[in-house]
Each structure stands twice: as C-alpha cells, then as structure tokens.
Design a protein around this motif. Structure first.
Motif, PDB file in Angstrom:
ATOM      1  N   VAL A 166     -30.417   6.192   8.392  1.00 42.69           N
ATOM      2  CA  VAL A 166     -31.734   5.547   8.405  1.00 42.69           C
ATOM      3  C   VAL A 166     -31.593   4.122   7.885  1.00 42.69           C
ATOM      4  O   VAL A 166     -31.068   3.904   6.792  1.00 42.69           O
ATOM      5  CB  VAL A 166     -32.765   6.333   7.565  1.00 42.69           C
ATOM      6  N   GLU A 167     -32.025   3.176   8.709  1.00 38.93           N
ATOM      7  CA  GLU A 167     -32.011   1.763   8.326  1.00 38.93           C
ATOM      8  C   GLU A 167     -33.452   1.304   8.140  1.00 38.93           C
ATOM      9  O   GLU A 167     -34.273   1.436   9.055  1.00 38.93           O
ATOM     10  CB  GLU A 167     -31.381   0.905   9.424  1.00 38.93           C
ATOM     11  N   GLY A 168     -33.759   0.758   6.985  1.00 40.60           N
ATOM     12  CA  GLY A 168     -35.116   0.270   6.730  1.00 40.60           C
ATOM     13  C   GLY A 168     -35.103  -1.229   6.510  1.00 40.60           C
ATOM     14  O   GLY A 168     -34.456  -1.712   5.581  1.00 40.60           O
ATOM     15  N   ASP A 169     -35.806  -1.970   7.363  1.00 40.46           N
ATOM     16  CA  ASP A 169     -35.918  -3.436   7.207  1.00 40.46           C
ATOM     17  C   ASP A 169     -37.053  -3.762   6.257  1.00 40.46           C
ATOM     18  O   ASP A 169     -38.188  -3.304   6.452  1.00 40.46           O
ATOM     19  CB  ASP A 169     -36.220  -4.108   8.558  1.00 40.46           C
ATOM     20  N   LEU A 170     -36.745  -4.584   5.265  1.00 36.99           N
ATOM     21  CA  LEU A 170     -37.740  -4.932   4.242  1.00 36.99           C
ATOM     22  C   LEU A 170     -38.432  -6.255   4.554  1.00 36.99           C
ATOM     23  O   LEU A 170     -37.818  -7.168   5.131  1.00 36.99           O
ATOM     24  CB  LEU A 170     -37.041  -5.027   2.877  1.00 36.99           C
ATOM     25  N   THR A 171     -39.678  -6.352   4.172  1.00 34.25           N
ATOM     26  CA  THR A 171     -40.408  -7.616   4.320  1.00 34.25           C
ATOM     27  C   THR A 171     -39.765  -8.685   3.419  1.00 34.25           C
ATOM     28  O   THR A 171     -39.108  -8.354   2.428  1.00 34.25           O
ATOM     29  CB  THR A 171     -41.889  -7.448   3.884  1.00 34.25           C
ATOM     30  N   ASP A 172     -39.953  -9.952   3.778  1.00 33.58           N
ATOM     31  CA  ASP A 172     -39.384 -11.047   2.971  1.00 33.58           C
ATOM     32  C   ASP A 172     -40.170 -11.257   1.671  1.00 33.58           C
ATOM     33  O   ASP A 172     -39.606 -11.647   0.652  1.00 33.58           O
ATOM     34  CB  ASP A 172     -39.402 -12.361   3.779  1.00 33.58           C
ATOM     35  N   GLU A 173     -41.466 -11.012   1.742  1.00 30.68           N
ATOM     36  CA  GLU A 173     -42.336 -11.265   0.580  1.00 30.68           C
ATOM     37  C   GLU A 173     -42.501 -10.014  -0.278  1.00 30.68           C
ATOM     38  O   GLU A 173     -42.470  -8.902   0.226  1.00 30.68           O
ATOM     39  CB  GLU A 173     -43.730 -11.708   1.068  1.00 30.68           C
ATOM     40  N   HIS A 174     -42.729 -10.221  -1.576  1.00 29.60           N
ATOM     41  CA  HIS A 174     -43.037  -9.113  -2.491  1.00 29.60           C
ATOM     42  C   HIS A 174     -44.431  -8.578  -2.225  1.00 29.60           C
ATOM     43  O   HIS A 174     -45.319  -9.350  -1.912  1.00 29.60           O
ATOM     44  CB  HIS A 174     -42.944  -9.591  -3.945  1.00 29.60           C
ATOM     45  N   PRO A 175     -44.721  -7.285  -2.391  1.00 34.25           N
ATOM     46  CA  PRO A 175     -43.723  -6.231  -2.624  1.00 34.25           C
ATOM     47  C   PRO A 175     -42.938  -5.945  -1.343  1.00 34.25           C
ATOM     48  O   PRO A 175     -43.555  -5.757  -0.293  1.00 34.25           O
ATOM     49  CB  PRO A 175     -44.584  -5.024  -3.019  1.00 34.25           C
ATOM     50  N   LYS A 176     -41.619  -5.941  -1.460  1.00 38.67           N
ATOM     51  CA  LYS A 176     -40.755  -5.801  -0.274  1.00 38.67           C
ATOM     52  C   LYS A 176     -40.723  -4.356   0.225  1.00 38.67           C
ATOM     53  O   LYS A 176     -39.952  -3.541  -0.250  1.00 38.67           O
ATOM     54  CB  LYS A 176     -39.353  -6.288  -0.624  1.00 38.67           C
TER      55      LYS A 176
END
Lengths: 138, 138
Positions: B75-85
């Motif tokens: 499972v690959e999860g892409d995180l947002t650039d801004e907090h909360p990521k």
C-alpha cells in the motif's frame, strides 16, 4: 512525500510486515477462520486515530509544562448494520488524571490536534461523524 | 455494534493498548521527540487497509481452491504537501506468486473485497482517491 508498507501473507489468513522497525501482525479471529496471531485490521483504524491525536496532545501539553499523572485516549467506533460494516460514527474521549490540571490548556491541546495537527482526524472527519469529549479526574 | 479501544500514555510520547489480546505500542520517531518504541500511527492506517483487504482476498481464494505460493499487499499512500499531511491518494498493489494462477479468479477475489467485503476500503474511498493494481509472477 509518501508512505509505503508491504504486508506478506504468512500463514492461514495472517499477514506480517516490518513497520518502522517493528514486527506487526494482522489476523482474523478464530470464529471467522483466523488464528488470532495479531489484532483485527479494523481496530487498528481506531489505534491509528488514538495514537495520532494522543501523541499530538501530550507533545503540546509538554510544551505548555502541563504534565498529567495519567492520560488515556479512548476511541469508540459505531459500525453500520449492513456489510461492509464500517465506522459511521466515532467518539474520542480524552481522559486526563492529575491534581489542578488547567482545563483551558487541556482543551486547547485537544483542539490544536483535532483542527491543525492530526492527519488521521483530518481524514476520518471527511467520511465519519466525529465527536470529542474531555474527562478530567483528580 | 461498536469497537472500543483504550490507549494509555506510557512514557515520553508513547501509548500502549491491549488489542484482541495483543500488546500494541504507538510512538513518534526520535527526530520528532519520540523513542520509536512502536510504529507511527499514520502508517497503521495503511496496515489496517492492507490487512483488511488481504484477509478478504486470501479467504476468498481459499474457497476457490486457489492457493498462491506467495501473496503480498503493498500500500502506497501519497501525502498532502500542507499540514496536516494526510493521504490524498492510495495505491493498493496485490502481488501474487505461483504457477498457472487463474487471473480471472484473482481479479474476482480482489473485486469482491474492494466492492463488497472490506470495510476499511469502503470508508477510505469516501475520502481518498484509491487505485488498484494486480501483479502476478510465476
């Protein structure tokens, strides 16, 4: 930035992975055909939430020099009646124990986690009805 | 029906709970002030997903008498650039290994989990862009 995990099927219906250097095992219960070698995956959704917001809150309180004697994060997830039974409502109960704990700082720490820092809360509240409660005991 | 977990703050910023009879510890990494006594909570969100759908798929394949030599759920999860990521996109890769595995049955098992059985998928897809890939190796 991304997180990647790789879980290997090990035995019967159990899965295993190394997560941050820790061996994590997931399994079904015996009644549904597993061997209970590890916790149920759906409960880990609640653990992820409790851990995320709990770490935030205690980090913020430490910065505020507020140190409780004890601190628990209790998470109750109500499941839908129909399959797939997912959480449609979650209650997070922050339970602090300590003498003369400043209620306003406890509330501020919880609010900062829920509205600003905790990425698990940020995601869950897009799909789940979330409630928060703070309990303080001497 | 509901699930309830209760995590206790143990030391520094670590939390502990008994989940289905298993000791589960969550901690921050050393760089952010933790002691890495357990995995990060956000990664457990991916473990919950991999475990939920992985258990479904292997249970369905066993009923179909299809037994792979090896099976991984990545499972690959892409995180947002801004907090909360938080995870805004998740890819689930089902990797099967075995000789003459029937592609149609593998696909059917994955589809049944994703559309009918897996409650973690059902919830995440309300808030996250989800993709699926099946890889078969001899």
């Amino acid at each position: 930035m991304k997180n990647i995990i790789d879980m290997s099927w090990t035995d019967n219906v159990a899965f295993q992975s190394d997560i941050d250097g820790h061996n994590v095992i997931i399994d079904a219960d015996i009644l549904t055909g597993g061997n209970n070698l590890g916790p149920r995956p759906k409960k880990l959704m609640l653990v992820a939430l409790a851990g995320c917001t709990g770490i935030d809150v205690i980090m913020i309180l430490k910065k505020m020099k507020v140190i409780p004697d004890a601190f628990n994060v209790i998470v109750e997830g109500d499941l839908t009646d129909e399959h797939p039974k997912y959480y449609h409502k979650i209650r997070i109960i922050y339970k602090f124990k300590g003498k003369d704990l400043p209620q306003d700082k406890l509330e501020k720490a919880v609010k900062l986690s829920e509205e600003k820092y905790c990425s698990v809360t940020a995601l869950y509240k897009k799909a789940i009805n979330m409630e928060t409660k703070i309990i303080v005991e001497e």
